[in-house]
Design a protein around this motif. Structure first.
Motif, PDB file in Angstrom:
ATOM      1  N   TRP A 108       0.910  -1.096  -0.036  1.00  0.00           N
ATOM      2  CA  TRP A 108       0.057   0.031   0.084  1.00  0.00           C
ATOM      3  C   TRP A 108       0.944   1.205   0.044  1.00  0.00           C
ATOM      4  CZ3 TRP A 108      -3.394  -3.103  -1.333  1.00  0.00           C
ATOM      5  CH2 TRP A 108      -4.019  -3.928  -0.722  1.00  0.00           C
ATOM      6  N   ASN A 109       2.054   1.293   0.775  1.00  0.00           N
ATOM      7  CA  ASN A 109       2.754   2.471   0.841  1.00  0.00           C
ATOM      8  C   ASN A 109       4.204   2.009   0.887  1.00  0.00           C
ATOM      9  OD1 ASN A 109       3.728   5.193   0.955  1.00  0.00           O
ATOM     10  ND2 ASN A 109       3.426   5.180   3.168  1.00  0.00           N
ATOM     11  N   ASN A 110       5.176   2.668   0.401  1.00  0.00           N
ATOM     12  CA  ASN A 110       6.509   2.167   0.504  1.00  0.00           C
ATOM     13  C   ASN A 110       7.535   3.129  -0.016  1.00  0.00           C
ATOM     14  OD1 ASN A 110       9.023   1.254   0.603  1.00  0.00           O
ATOM     15  ND2 ASN A 110       8.938  -0.332  -1.072  1.00  0.00           N
ATOM     16  N   THR A 111       7.973   4.190   0.901  1.00  0.00           N
ATOM     17  CA  THR A 111       8.651   5.242   0.860  1.00  0.00           C
ATOM     18  C   THR A 111      10.263   5.003   1.107  1.00  0.00           C
ATOM     19  OG1 THR A 111       7.898   6.105   2.978  1.00  0.00           O
ATOM     20  CG2 THR A 111       6.800   6.790   0.989  1.00  0.00           C
ATOM     21  N   SER A 112      10.576   4.024   1.335  1.00  0.00           N
ATOM     22  CA  SER A 112      11.941   3.483   1.671  1.00  0.00           C
ATOM     23  C   SER A 112      12.761   3.403   0.349  1.00  0.00           C
ATOM     24  CB  SER A 112      12.050   2.139   2.412  1.00  0.00           C
ATOM     25  OG  SER A 112      11.510   1.142   1.278  1.00  0.00           O
ATOM     26  N   VAL A 113      14.079   3.051   0.566  1.00  0.00           N
ATOM     27  CA  VAL A 113      15.015   3.332  -0.657  1.00  0.00           C
ATOM     28  C   VAL A 113      14.883   1.689  -1.298  1.00  0.00           C
ATOM     29  CG1 VAL A 113      16.575   4.784   0.226  1.00  0.00           C
ATOM     30  CG2 VAL A 113      16.772   2.467   0.972  1.00  0.00           C
ATOM     31  N   MET A 162       2.041  -2.822   4.181  1.00  0.00           N
ATOM     32  CA  MET A 162       1.894  -3.615   3.294  1.00  0.00           C
ATOM     33  C   MET A 162       1.167  -5.031   3.908  1.00  0.00           C
ATOM     34  SD  MET A 162       5.561  -5.032   2.369  1.00  0.00           S
ATOM     35  CE  MET A 162       4.987  -6.165   1.020  1.00  0.00           C
ATOM     36  N   GLU A 163       0.382  -5.870   3.220  1.00  0.00           N
ATOM     37  CA  GLU A 163      -0.074  -6.941   3.478  1.00  0.00           C
ATOM     38  C   GLU A 163       0.168  -8.107   2.738  1.00  0.00           C
ATOM     39  OE1 GLU A 163      -4.389  -7.251   4.431  1.00  0.00           O
ATOM     40  OE2 GLU A 163      -4.521  -8.849   2.999  1.00  0.00           O
ATOM     41  N   VAL A 164       0.617  -9.062   3.339  1.00  0.00           N
ATOM     42  CA  VAL A 164       1.314 -10.316   2.871  1.00  0.00           C
ATOM     43  C   VAL A 164       0.458 -11.567   3.074  1.00  0.00           C
ATOM     44  CG1 VAL A 164       3.591  -9.272   2.481  1.00  0.00           C
ATOM     45  CG2 VAL A 164       2.926 -10.772   4.396  1.00  0.00           C
ATOM     46  N   PHE A 201      -0.360 -11.640   7.042  1.00  0.00           N
ATOM     47  CA  PHE A 201       0.255 -10.892   8.032  1.00  0.00           C
ATOM     48  C   PHE A 201       0.273  -9.407   7.455  1.00  0.00           C
ATOM     49  CE2 PHE A 201       2.364 -14.999   8.094  1.00  0.00           C
ATOM     50  CZ  PHE A 201       2.675 -15.047   9.525  1.00  0.00           C
ATOM     51  N   LYS A 202       0.298  -8.545   8.179  1.00  0.00           N
ATOM     52  CA  LYS A 202       0.481  -7.021   7.975  1.00  0.00           C
ATOM     53  C   LYS A 202       1.861  -6.642   8.306  1.00  0.00           C
ATOM     54  CE  LYS A 202      -1.914  -4.591  11.579  1.00  0.00           C
ATOM     55  NZ  LYS A 202      -2.894  -3.550  11.806  1.00  0.00           N
ATOM     56  N   LEU A 203       2.595  -5.800   7.489  1.00  0.00           N
ATOM     57  CA  LEU A 203       3.752  -4.889   8.047  1.00  0.00           C
ATOM     58  C   LEU A 203       3.392  -3.358   8.000  1.00  0.00           C
ATOM     59  CD1 LEU A 203       6.878  -5.345   8.666  1.00  0.00           C
ATOM     60  CD2 LEU A 203       7.062  -5.483   5.991  1.00  0.00           C
ATOM     61  N   GLN A 204       3.586  -2.719   8.942  1.00  0.00           N
ATOM     62  CA  GLN A 204       3.168  -1.309   9.225  1.00  0.00           C
ATOM     63  C   GLN A 204       4.257  -0.840  10.022  1.00  0.00           C
ATOM     64  OE1 GLN A 204      -0.777  -0.327   9.868  1.00  0.00           O
ATOM     65  NE2 GLN A 204      -0.464   1.953   9.559  1.00  0.00           N
ATOM     66  N   VAL A 205       5.142  -0.089   9.428  1.00  0.00           N
ATOM     67  CA  VAL A 205       6.335   0.618  10.158  1.00  0.00           C
ATOM     68  C   VAL A 205       6.659   1.681   9.470  1.00  0.00           C
ATOM     69  CG1 VAL A 205       8.626   0.393  11.090  1.00  0.00           C
ATOM     70  CG2 VAL A 205       7.411  -1.818  10.456  1.00  0.00           C
ATOM     71  N   GLU A 206       6.781   2.933  10.581  1.00  0.00           N
ATOM     72  CA  GLU A 206       7.367   4.367   9.936  1.00  0.00           C
ATOM     73  C   GLU A 206       8.500   4.629  10.957  1.00  0.00           C
ATOM     74  OE1 GLU A 206       5.397   8.862   9.632  1.00  0.00           O
ATOM     75  OE2 GLU A 206       4.223   7.068  10.353  1.00  0.00           O
ATOM     76  N   CYS A 207       9.287   5.209  10.304  1.00  0.00           N
ATOM     77  CA  CYS A 207      10.599   5.948  10.911  1.00  0.00           C
ATOM     78  C   CYS A 207      10.281   7.278  11.494  1.00  0.00           C
ATOM     79  CB  CYS A 207      11.852   5.783  10.178  1.00  0.00           C
ATOM     80  SG  CYS A 207      13.382   6.228  11.305  1.00  0.00           S
ATOM     81  N   THR A 208      10.571   7.707  12.778  1.00  0.00           N
ATOM     82  CA  THR A 208      10.401   8.833  13.309  1.00  0.00           C
ATOM     83  C   THR A 208      11.850   9.303  14.219  1.00  0.00           C
ATOM     84  OG1 THR A 208       9.562   8.093  15.232  1.00  0.00           O
ATOM     85  CG2 THR A 208       7.992   8.878  13.366  1.00  0.00           C
ATOM     86  N   ALA A 242      11.811  -8.836  11.058  1.00  0.00           N
ATOM     87  CA  ALA A 242      10.764  -9.834  10.790  1.00  0.00           C
ATOM     88  C   ALA A 242       9.756  -9.718  11.953  1.00  0.00           C
ATOM     89  CB  ALA A 242      11.540 -11.153  10.834  1.00  0.00           C
ATOM     90  N   ARG A 243      10.195  -9.454  13.174  1.00  0.00           N
ATOM     91  CA  ARG A 243       9.203  -9.432  14.275  1.00  0.00           C
ATOM     92  C   ARG A 243       7.984  -8.330  14.073  1.00  0.00           C
ATOM     93  NH1 ARG A 243      11.404  -9.366  18.781  1.00  0.00           N
ATOM     94  NH2 ARG A 243      13.466  -9.499  18.509  1.00  0.00           N
ATOM     95  N   HIS A 244       8.233  -7.369  13.043  1.00  0.00           N
ATOM     96  CA  HIS A 244       7.264  -6.402  12.752  1.00  0.00           C
ATOM     97  C   HIS A 244       6.263  -6.993  11.907  1.00  0.00           C
ATOM     98  CE1 HIS A 244      10.366  -3.391  13.484  1.00  0.00           C
ATOM     99  NE2 HIS A 244       9.560  -3.096  14.450  1.00  0.00           N
ATOM    100  N   LEU A 245       6.395  -8.427  11.526  1.00  0.00           N
ATOM    101  CA  LEU A 245       5.232  -8.970  10.724  1.00  0.00           C
ATOM    102  C   LEU A 245       4.207  -9.365  11.921  1.00  0.00           C
ATOM    103  CD1 LEU A 245       7.096 -11.099   8.336  1.00  0.00           C
ATOM    104  CD2 LEU A 245       5.381  -9.499   7.563  1.00  0.00           C
ATOM    105  N   GLU A 246       2.725  -8.790  11.421  1.00  0.00           N
ATOM    106  CA  GLU A 246       1.795  -9.059  12.569  1.00  0.00           C
ATOM    107  C   GLU A 246       0.705  -9.975  12.032  1.00  0.00           C
ATOM    108  OE1 GLU A 246      -1.751  -6.464  14.877  1.00  0.00           O
ATOM    109  OE2 GLU A 246       0.040  -5.162  13.923  1.00  0.00           O
ATOM    110  N   TRP A 247       0.495 -10.997  12.623  1.00  0.00           N
ATOM    111  CA  TRP A 247      -0.437 -11.930  12.202  1.00  0.00           C
ATOM    112  C   TRP A 247      -1.813 -11.333  12.304  1.00  0.00           C
ATOM    113  CZ3 TRP A 247      -2.924 -16.296  15.454  1.00  0.00           C
ATOM    114  CH2 TRP A 247      -3.656 -16.713  14.637  1.00  0.00           C
ATOM    115  N   VAL A 248      -2.774 -11.523  11.152  1.00  0.00           N
ATOM    116  CA  VAL A 248      -4.047 -11.007  11.065  1.00  0.00           C
ATOM    117  C   VAL A 248      -4.761 -12.531  11.124  1.00  0.00           C
ATOM    118  CG1 VAL A 248      -5.755  -9.877  10.179  1.00  0.00           C
ATOM    119  CG2 VAL A 248      -3.537  -8.866  10.039  1.00  0.00           C
ATOM    120  N   PRO A 249      -5.442 -13.088  12.260  1.00  0.00           N
ATOM    121  CA  PRO A 249      -6.095 -14.054  11.971  1.00  0.00           C
ATOM    122  C   PRO A 249      -7.508 -14.012  10.987  1.00  0.00           C
ATOM    123  CG  PRO A 249      -5.710 -13.565  14.546  1.00  0.00           C
ATOM    124  CD  PRO A 249      -5.506 -12.345  13.542  1.00  0.00           C
TER     125      PRO A 249
END
Length: 363
Positions: free
Chosen positions: A98-103, A213-215, A143-150, A173-180
């Protein structure tokens, strides 16, 4: 001066594969009908069961070493190949960014996510027949992966460590959050799906960069893609055998040199009599470097070999299976293959020809 020996006191081409300085001898198996006159070597189930042995030698949380005794090398190799390529595992297959502003571009990140080992028991999921099948709670883990750097406003002014200066400077890898989904909360209650190694670094972020993102993870086998491998490694080697000549013992003045030609712990030298013997447990660790055969004055006292039907397996789990379960899963897959082959052979039979003589005559 008598000496101790290993499992056998003499070299026997029926049970040994010989190792000389430049080549390997007696490679081919001879236990089949007709090879030895007057001896019946036809396959017998009772004899096979009597000689078959499986013994665990080492066991840890991630690996198992076991001995497989009484089978042909083709069976041992089939077991190894199935462990590497056909025992199913669960891995990330689809990534929806959905969103990827990384390098890091989406394709590279998706590939890295696919290689993250998961702790999901493949037995609890169904295999998708094709990539176009509908995703359900029976065949897909989300899984969903949602991380923002501040910026960390409380960081010391003289700090240069990104982990101190920023919040979420690394996506792990721990930032992958399981969505049942559906009934998965109950099915996976004992062990919620997650990466087996939580500290794998997926990417690095800096302030203003984010990933959302969602995987979807599915069940597969590594013959289709390496990410579905269930083992980190699976290998075997034939049991080494160091055979000393009882009638021609190693002279005392050569005992130390003789011992040093082998891996530590293989050869024992009596400190008083300088008598040389082989440690039955230590010989398992012999690398068969054949260093002793490079010295003519030492080579005449020993014969190097490997036991033909004794295999030492080392299997390391990638996470979804407990190590002792991996060989059992490989055997299950092997039995399915044998059953399919048997059904295919029976389908070729012509009615009224139970022994298949007509097909053989046509061939």
């Amino acid at each position: 001066m008598a000496q101790a020996s290993t499992s056998t006191s003499k070299y026997n081409p029926r049970i040994h594969v010989g190792l000389s300085e430049e080549r390997v001898t007696d490679v081919s198996s001879t236990d089949f009908p007709g090879h030895y006159p007057g001896e019946d070597h036809s396959w017998d189930l009772k004899k096979f069961v009597k000689e078959l042995q499986v013994k665990i030698q080492k066991l840890s949380a991630r690996s198992v070493q076991f001995d497989l005794v009484g089978v042909d090398a083709s069976i041992a190799n089939a077991l190894r190949r199935i462990l590497l390529a056909e025992v199913p595992a669960v891995a990330i297959e689809h990534a929806y960014v959905w969103n990827n502003t990384s390098v890091m571009v989406d394709e590279v990140l998706s590939h890295r996510l696919g290689m993250v080992p998961l702790n999901v028991d493949p037995a609890l999921l169904e295999m998708k027949e094709s990539t176009h099948d509908q995703a359900t709670d029976r065949n897909t883990i989300v899984f969903k992966l949602q991380v923002e750097c501040t910026r960390n406003t409380t960081a010391p002014r003289d700090s240069t460590d990104p982990a101190v200066l920023y919040n979420n400077s690394e996506v792990l890898a721990r930032h992958l959050e399981w969505v049942p989904q559906g009934e998965q909360a109950e099915v996976f209650a004992a062990r919620p799906p997650a990466p087996t190694i939580p500290d794998i670094v997926l990417m690095k972020l800096r302030p203003g960069q984010a990933i959302e993102m969602e995987v979807h993870a599915v069940k597969g086998v590594s013959r289709d893609h390496a990410k579905f491998t269930s083992v980190a490694t699976a290998s075997y080697r034939s049991l080494p055998d160091v055979i000393l000549d009882d009638e021609n013992p190693v002279p005392p003045h050569l005992a130390t040199r003789f011992r040093d030609c082998f891996s530590p712990g293989v050869i024992k030298v009596d400190p008083r009599t300088k008598k040389v013997s082989v440690d039955p447990r230590g010989v398992r660790g012999e690398t068969m470097s054949r260093e002793v055969l490079r010295h003519p004055e030492l080579a005449e006292y020993v014969k190097l070999a490997r036991v033909r039907n004794h295999f030492i397996f080392n299997v390391e789990s990638e996470g979804p299976y407990e190590p002792p379960r991996l060989p059992l899963e490989a055997i299950r897959v092997m039995r399915e293959k044998i059953s399919a082959l048997k059904s295919a052979a029976e389908a070729l039979r012509i009615p009224g020809d139970p022994d298949g003589d007509i097909q053989m005559a046509e061939l």
